[in-house]
Design an enzyme around this catalytic site. Sequence first.
Site, PDB file in Angstrom:
ATOM      1  N   HIS A 270      -1.832  -7.124   1.430  1.00  0.00           N
ATOM      2  CA  HIS A 270      -1.924  -5.665   1.340  1.00  0.00           C
ATOM      3  C   HIS A 270      -1.357  -5.139   0.021  1.00  0.00           C
ATOM      4  CE1 HIS A 270      -2.237  -1.584   2.923  1.00  0.00           C
ATOM      5  NE2 HIS A 270      -0.986  -1.352   2.561  1.00  0.00           N
ATOM      6  N   ARG A 273      -3.766  -3.358  -2.518  1.00  0.00           N
ATOM      7  CA  ARG A 273      -4.211  -2.033  -2.080  1.00  0.00           C
ATOM      8  C   ARG A 273      -3.103  -0.987  -2.273  1.00  0.00           C
ATOM      9  NH1 ARG A 273      -7.646   0.917   1.214  1.00  0.00           N
ATOM     10  NH2 ARG A 273      -6.731   2.071   2.946  1.00  0.00           N
ATOM     11  N   HIS A 296      -8.242   6.301   2.645  1.00  0.00           N
ATOM     12  CA  HIS A 296      -7.320   6.682   3.712  1.00  0.00           C
ATOM     13  C   HIS A 296      -7.795   7.995   4.333  1.00  0.00           C
ATOM     14  CE1 HIS A 296      -4.326   3.888   1.843  1.00  0.00           C
ATOM     15  NE2 HIS A 296      -4.001   3.737   3.119  1.00  0.00           N
ATOM     16  N   TYR A 305       3.100   6.098  -0.783  1.00  0.00           N
ATOM     17  CA  TYR A 305       2.876   5.430  -2.063  1.00  0.00           C
ATOM     18  C   TYR A 305       3.126   6.378  -3.231  1.00  0.00           C
ATOM     19  CZ  TYR A 305       0.408   2.102   0.952  1.00  0.00           C
ATOM     20  OH  TYR A 305       0.077   1.209   1.935  1.00  0.00           O
TER      21      TYR A 305
END
Length: 322
Positions: A270, A273, A296, A305
Amino acid sequence: MNDLQPTKPQTDLATLDDLQQATLTYINKSKADNTKNAYQNDWNQFAAWCEHHGLQPLPAEPRTVALYLTHEAQSGRKASTIQRRISSISQAHQAKGYDSPTLNALVRSTWAGIKNTHGTAQEGKKPLLIEHVRAIAEALPDSLLGVRDRALLLTDFAGAFRRSELVNIDMKDVEFTTDGVVISLRRSKTDQEGSGERIGIPYGSTPLTCPVRALRAWLDQAGITEGAVFRSVNRHGQVQAKGLSDKAVALIVKRAVELIGLNPDEYSGHSTRSGLATSAAKAGVSERVIMKQTRHKSTQTVRKYIKEGELFAENAAARVGL
C-alpha cells in the site's frame, strides 16, 4: 367467456429455483473477494472462540459478543481489527435473517469503552515518497526482473493503484497515447458495479523515472502483447504466462526499499498508493485533484495523507527564526 379476462399466471417451479440460485450468486458478488475473505476469517475466529467457551455463535447473545470484544482488546488487537470483527459478526447474523447483536447497548458500550481505553490510532506502514521512488528507479538493475520492477513500481505510484487493481491490469486495458498511458479499470474496490474507470498516467520529467517509458520497456522486453501486464519471471529469466498475485506486489515493494537502505518491515504494497497522495500533498496539489487520481470516495483517508504531507508547509516553528 370474455377473451380479455386476465388469466392466473402459472408458477414454474424450475424457473423459480433457477432464479433463487441466481439471486444467491448476485448476493455473493455484492462484496469484493478480499472483503468476503476478511469477513469469513473474522467469523471463523469468533465461532472458534465461542466453541472453546461453550457459547453459541449464531445467533449470539449480546453478552457473548461483548465478552469476545473484551477478549480481543486484551489480546492486543488493533481497534481497526476489532471494528472489522464487529462488522463481520453483524454481517453473518443479517445473512441468516437474525437481528445483529452488535446493535445492542451492551455491545455498543463495550466497544466505546475499548476505544476510549486503548485509542483508535492506527500504526500504518510508511508511504513510499517521490524521493524514494526516484532512488529505487535508479538503483534497480537493467535485468529483465529489474525492468519489470521499475515498471511496476512507477506505474503503481503514478496511478495510485490498489494491489488488486494493479495485478489485474490486462493488455486490453492499456492504451498508449501522446500524453501518456491510459489504464482502464474494469472493477475496483470502490466500483463493485463494474462501471469502469480510466486512469491517466502522464510522461515523467526524466526517462529513468518515467512510468510510461518504463511500462513500454517492460512490455517490449518481456514480449507481452496480450494477457496480464505484470507477470513473474523465473530464475532462468523466462516470463511466465500467469499474472502476479497481490502478495507478490508487497514483496516487490519490500525488496525495492531494502535496495536503497530502508527497513522493509516499515513498508507494504500500500506504500506506493499512500506515497503518491502524501507526495502530491507536499507538492501543494489540491485535495480534489489527489482524490481524482487515488479514486478515494471519502475524504477521511485522503486528508490523513494530506496532513502528513503538509507537516512542514505553513509551519509556525519554521517562521519564528530558530
